[in-house]
Scaffold this active site. Structure first.
Site, PDB file in Angstrom:
ATOM      1  N   GLU A 110      -5.290   5.794   4.008  1.00  0.00           N
ATOM      2  CA  GLU A 110      -5.681   5.331   5.349  1.00  0.00           C
ATOM      3  C   GLU A 110      -5.343   6.366   6.408  1.00  0.00           C
ATOM      4  OE1 GLU A 110      -3.570   1.618   4.691  1.00  0.00           O
ATOM      5  OE2 GLU A 110      -5.409   0.571   5.195  1.00  0.00           O
ATOM      6  N   GLU A 125      -3.563  -1.786  -2.758  1.00  0.00           N
ATOM      7  CA  GLU A 125      -2.820  -2.889  -2.150  1.00  0.00           C
ATOM      8  C   GLU A 125      -3.078  -4.238  -2.831  1.00  0.00           C
ATOM      9  OE1 GLU A 125      -4.332  -0.487  -0.640  1.00  0.00           O
ATOM     10  OE2 GLU A 125      -3.229   0.195   1.105  1.00  0.00           O
TER      11      GLU A 125
HETATM   12  N1  T1G Z   1       6.760   2.351  -1.568  1.00  0.00           N
HETATM   13  C1  T1G Z   1       8.036   2.434  -1.967  1.00  0.00           C
HETATM   14  N2  T1G Z   1       8.434   2.999  -3.133  1.00  0.00           N
HETATM   15  C2  T1G Z   1       7.467   3.474  -3.918  1.00  0.00           C
HETATM   16  C3  T1G Z   1       6.092   3.418  -3.588  1.00  0.00           C
HETATM   17  C4  T1G Z   1       5.763   2.827  -2.349  1.00  0.00           C
HETATM   18  N3  T1G Z   1       4.502   2.754  -1.922  1.00  0.00           N
HETATM   19  N4  T1G Z   1       5.399   3.968  -4.600  1.00  0.00           N
HETATM   20  C5  T1G Z   1       6.285   4.360  -5.510  1.00  0.00           C
HETATM   21  N5  T1G Z   1       7.529   4.070  -5.112  1.00  0.00           N
HETATM   22  C6  T1G Z   1       8.767   4.375  -5.824  1.00  0.00           C
HETATM   23  C7  T1G Z   1       8.885   3.621  -7.129  1.00  0.00           C
HETATM   24  O1  T1G Z   1       9.463   2.346  -6.896  1.00  0.00           O
HETATM   25  C8  T1G Z   1       9.812   4.543  -7.895  1.00  0.00           C
HETATM   26  O2  T1G Z   1      11.104   4.346  -7.344  1.00  0.00           O
HETATM   27  C9  T1G Z   1       9.377   5.930  -7.455  1.00  0.00           C
HETATM   28  O3  T1G Z   1       8.705   5.744  -6.193  1.00  0.00           O
HETATM   29  C10 T1G Z   1       8.433   6.598  -8.412  1.00  0.00           C
HETATM   30  O4  T1G Z   1       7.370   5.667  -8.646  1.00  0.00           O
HETATM   31  C11 T1G Z   1      -0.637  -0.260   5.065  1.00  0.00           C
HETATM   32  C12 T1G Z   1       0.472  -1.732   3.241  1.00  0.00           C
HETATM   33  C13 T1G Z   1       2.440   6.406  -6.318  1.00  0.00           C
HETATM   34  C14 T1G Z   1       1.073   6.289  -8.422  1.00  0.00           C
HETATM   35  O5  T1G Z   1       0.645   0.446  -4.073  1.00  0.00           O
HETATM   36  O6  T1G Z   1       1.263   3.252  -7.780  1.00  0.00           O
HETATM   37  O7  T1G Z   1       0.146   1.313   1.685  1.00  0.00           O
HETATM   38  O8  T1G Z   1      12.246   3.728  -9.469  1.00  0.00           O
HETATM   39  O9  T1G Z   1       7.713   5.575 -11.114  1.00  0.00           O
HETATM   40  O10 T1G Z   1       4.560   6.983 -12.076  1.00  0.00           O
HETATM   41  O11 T1G Z   1      -2.459  -0.476   3.692  1.00  0.00           O
HETATM   42  O12 T1G Z   1       4.382   4.756  -7.732  1.00  0.00           O
HETATM   43  O13 T1G Z   1      12.310   6.090  -8.648  1.00  0.00           O
HETATM   44  O14 T1G Z   1      13.567   4.279  -7.426  1.00  0.00           O
HETATM   45  O15 T1G Z   1       5.608   4.628 -10.039  1.00  0.00           O
HETATM   46  O16 T1G Z   1       4.593   9.040 -10.513  1.00  0.00           O
HETATM   47  C15 T1G Z   1       0.201   0.987  -1.429  1.00  0.00           C
HETATM   48  C16 T1G Z   1       2.381   2.185  -5.456  1.00  0.00           C
HETATM   49  C17 T1G Z   1       1.430   0.546  -0.719  1.00  0.00           C
HETATM   50  C18 T1G Z   1       1.204   2.690  -4.632  1.00  0.00           C
HETATM   51  C19 T1G Z   1       3.403   7.200  -8.451  1.00  0.00           C
HETATM   52  N6  T1G Z   1       0.576   1.970  -2.416  1.00  0.00           N
HETATM   53  N7  T1G Z   1       2.947   3.266  -6.219  1.00  0.00           N
HETATM   54  O17 T1G Z   1       3.542   6.866  -9.815  1.00  0.00           O
HETATM   55  O18 T1G Z   1       6.037   7.145 -10.081  1.00  0.00           O
HETATM   56  S1  T1G Z   1       1.055  -0.710   0.435  1.00  0.00           S
HETATM   57  C20 T1G Z   1       0.788   1.586  -3.693  1.00  0.00           C
HETATM   58  C21 T1G Z   1       2.316   3.688  -7.358  1.00  0.00           C
HETATM   59  C22 T1G Z   1       0.207   0.108   1.639  1.00  0.00           C
HETATM   60  C23 T1G Z   1      -1.137   0.004   3.689  1.00  0.00           C
HETATM   61  C24 T1G Z   1      -0.456  -0.770   2.644  1.00  0.00           C
HETATM   62  C25 T1G Z   1       3.022   4.781  -8.098  1.00  0.00           C
HETATM   63  C26 T1G Z   1       2.464   6.176  -7.793  1.00  0.00           C
HETATM   64  P1  T1G Z   1      12.392   4.631  -8.294  1.00  0.00           P
HETATM   65  P2  T1G Z   1       6.665   5.665 -10.065  1.00  0.00           P
HETATM   66  P3  T1G Z   1       4.661   7.568 -10.706  1.00  0.00           P
END
Ligand code: T1G
Length: 692
Positions: free
Chosen positions: A105, A125
């Protein structure tokens, strides 16, 4: 600083730097705005590039901030994107690796976007029970088209950047250094006016009403109990039916509504729970791992074959050892059949089929497997058999090989004691069908080496399992809890319910399958065998005799075409059985129990709170490291409904005081001793606290 600012010639570069995924938490959002202010205030700067350090452009908003004041603290992501979009100098996003959610975004608020080939682009999301809340539903369809945009948002599935190269989302998709490409583009567009803005693009989609209605019907059918997918359709619809700013407002309203839902909180709980499970406080993250380049499996039965497939699917050659050629041939043929079925369904390419089948070989000799880096025994669930196998493995396996048992309940410490290398012994409890079920209970023996545990957790990830660490006890986490669940199911039959009512009630709650259908599928004789052992080991624990009576009738389930239910040849559909229902009713009479009408609510409470209470015991004994681990076991191994977050999370949503009060009511009924609240549960309830 969570975003660095540097001027490169006439171009300001803002680099997001908030490891691990450049989550757009409040500090990062503030740093971006600071950087933009500097760039806009510096007359020498003619363009801005936003990029990400480390392994992502940005993984989106910081999910950990949700439902906390920080999430709404200015500058919100909306504000950040508005600052970028209203810039009077061109802003270019330089995207590599991962660009998701709020990260995408943010990029959509820029004037230009350059991506590196292979970068994963997504608005995921919906997988968290929400929807893109910072303009994604309004901007993405404007650059990739209404249909493709809606599909990306409703599915949340990542798309590699090169697949979007021909859309208005990217000005360039490069193989090389994406920052260099962005700086070159910045030089080219520095004087272009008016600045292109995604919000100014009009969506041209004739007859969009029909498309949106069709989408609503399709999404409604697949969304199940989750409200978010349908709201995604509503939000994307606004991109064609409303003015841009009205669409943004509408999207915001839907986002705020969804982020409060229990379903979304459950999905976020599972997201973090999956990741937390691989953390073991006393095992440092940098513990050296043992290389797993080859594997062996003892036993070519259902479990052994499924386990072997996991290794082959991950590209690890695996040898299956059997005692008899016939059993080995049968096992290998079953594996081949499984792959052929997947191939026929188009879920496997011929190349992958050939590769995987080629990675699985068979042998009748222990000597053949001695060089494997890991061996998993999947032989009969009997300690005597395990002893023979592990003594043999201790003789033949190379030093440093991991010796794993797929036991589902037996004492891993005792199994380790059959070897001279207990530090190399661990439990790897797969769930049937082992090549399908995501759960892998990793049972840590007293002497299991930390590197063996760390290696097993890494292996779980490699074979795409959810690895959950369990201590050693009878049944570990999952089966120990399901034992209490099954006890209640049996008592309910004695008191007035019948199998179909119990199954229907818990399946309406959301379980994939009720206890009696599950018993017929897995085989009622398995539980029978375990109970016979328990009657000797724990005579004080009472069980309903109905399950034993059923087995004495030879009704083991689908495999005998008769179990709790009747089955017709070639038909797996369960039909209520008059014979069984008569047996149950007669058994109640024999016990002198006056059968009563039992509500579905009581059925669900007794089954689920039995899980919760045993989970609390498991937690306080340290068998499970954290409540979310128990939830992950039930979500990935026992068909607990995802939208309810797992038994412990569900108990939190009910309120632990309410759980304890309900249990106190049950404690006044039959077998009340089963309802003694675990001390941890009683304490948390008394203190008004929760498990998670
Ligand atoms: N927020 C907080 N922590 C996150 C995070 C996030 N968005 N994404 C990953 N982490 C942490 C995860 O908990 C782990 O922590 C570490 O990063 C490595 O993650 C306004 C509201 C990006 C593809 O849904 O799909 O944006 O265990 O093991 O395999 O519209 O993480 O090390 O302490 O998964 O390399 C939308 C979610 C958010 C993406 C990376 N975004 N993340 O994968 O590492 S809502 C998502 C993933 C949003 C807006 C809305 C995957 C990754 P720890 P990982 P990875």
């Amino acid at each position: 600083m969570t975003a660095e600012y540097k001027v490169n010639g006439a171009v300001a570069v803002i680099t997001l730097n908030n490891p691990p995924v450049n989550g757009l938490g409040h500090a990062t959002r503030s740093a971006i705005v600071e950087g933009m202010k500097k760039a806009l205030g510096d007359s020498a700067v003619r363009a801005v590039v936003i990029t990400g350090a480390g392994k992502a452009f940005s993984g989106g908003a910081d999910i950990k901030e949700f439902n906390t004041p920080k999430a709404m603290q200015e500058p919100t992501l909306h504000t950040v994107i508005n600052v970028v979009e209203n810039s009077d100098k061109p802003v270019i996003a330089a995207i590599h690796s991962v660009c998701m959610g709020g990260g995408l975004e943010l990029a959509l608020g820029c004037n230009y976007r350059v991506a590196q080939k292979g970068a994963q682009i997504a608005l995921p999301e919906v997988k968290l029970g929400i929807l893109p809340g910072a303009g994604g539903t309004q901007r993405l369809p404007r650059v990739v088209g209404l249909e493709f945009g809606l599909n990306m948002i409703v599915s949340g599935t990542p798309v590699p950047a090169e697949k979007l190269a021909k859309t208005a989302l990217f000005n360039e998709v490069v193989e090389g250094d994406v920052l260099e490409a962005a700086l070159a583009l910045a030089a080219k567009v520095a004087d272009v006016r008016p600045l292109p803005r995604v919000r100014d693009i009009k969506i041209d989609y004739p007859n969009y009403e029909a498309f949106l209605q069709f989408s609503r019907n399709t999404v409604k059918a697949m969304a199940g109990p989750f409200p978010a997918p349908l709201k995604c359709v509503d939000a994307v619809g606004a991109a064609v039916t409303m003015k841009f700013d009205d669409g943004i407002k509408y999207e915001r309203e839907l986002f705020v509504e969804l982020v409060q839902t229990t379903e979304s909180k459950a999905l976020r709980h599972a997201f973090f729970g999956e990741r937390a499970a691989s953390k073991v406080p006393d095992v440092p993250e940098d513990t050296p791992l043992r290389a797993i380049k080859s594997a062996a499996v003892i036993g070519a039965g259902t479990m052994g074959g499924g386990i072997a497939m996991n290794f082959a699917n991950a590209g690890i050659p695996v040898k299956i050892l059997e005692m008899k050629q016939e059993a080995l041939d049968k096992g290998l043929a079953t594996i081949r059949k499984n792959y052929e079925n997947t191939l026929k369904k188009g879920k496997l390419t011929q190349e992958k089929f050939d590769q995987r089948v080629g990675l699985i070989t068979g042998t009748l000799s222990y000597e053949d497997i001695g060089q494997a880096d890991i061996v998993v025994e999947a032989v009969f669930e009997d300690m005597g058999v395990k002893e023979q196998v592990f003594k043999k493995l201790d003789e033949v396996m190379k030093q440093g090989a991991i010796l794993a048992s797929n036991t589902s309940t037996l004492d891993v410490n005792k199994i380790a004691s059959f070897t001279k290398r207990p530090q190399d012994v661990i439990g790897l409890h797969f769930f049937s069908p082992a090549n399908v079920m995501k759960l892998l209970e990793i049972v840590r023996g007293e002497k299991t080496g930390k590197d063996v545990l760390a290696t097993s957790l890494a292996l779980a990830k490699k074979i795409k399992k959810t690895g959950v660490v369990s201590g050693v006890c009878d049944g570990f986490i999952g089966n120990r809890m399901i034992e209490q669940y099954s006890r209640q199911a049996g008592f309910l039959l004695e008191e007035g319910a019948l199998p179909e009512q119990v199954d229907k009630a818990i399946e309406k709650f959301g379980f994939a399958m009720g206890p009696f259908r599950m018993g017929d599928l897995a085989g009622n004789d398995i539980g029978w065998y375990i109970r016979k052992r328990r009657y000797v080991e724990k005579p004080e624990v009472t069980y309903s005799k109905t399950a034993d009576l059923l087995c004495e009738m030879g009704r083991f389930g689908q495999k005998t075409s008769a179990g709790w239910y009747d089955y017709k040849p070639g038909d797996r559909k369960p039909y209520p059985s008059q014979v069984v229902n008569d047996m149950i009713i007669k058994h109640s009479a024999d016990l002198g129990i006056e059968r009563r009408k039992i509500s579905d609510e009581e059925i669900v409470q007794r089954l689920v709170f039995a899980l919760v209470n045993e989970g609390a015991y498991i937690l306080e004994e340290g068998i499970a490291q954290r409540a979310s681990d128990i939830d992950m076991v039930y979500l990935t191994g026992y068909g607990f409904p995802l939208f309810r977050g797992g038994p412990m999370f569900y108990a939190d949503t009910v309120g632990l005081q309410n759980v304890v009060m309900t249990m106190e009511k049950f404690a006044r009924g039959r077998h009340g001793e089963a309802w003694k609240p675990a001390p941890l549960l009683a304490r948390l309830a008394a203190e008004g606290k929760s498990f998670n």
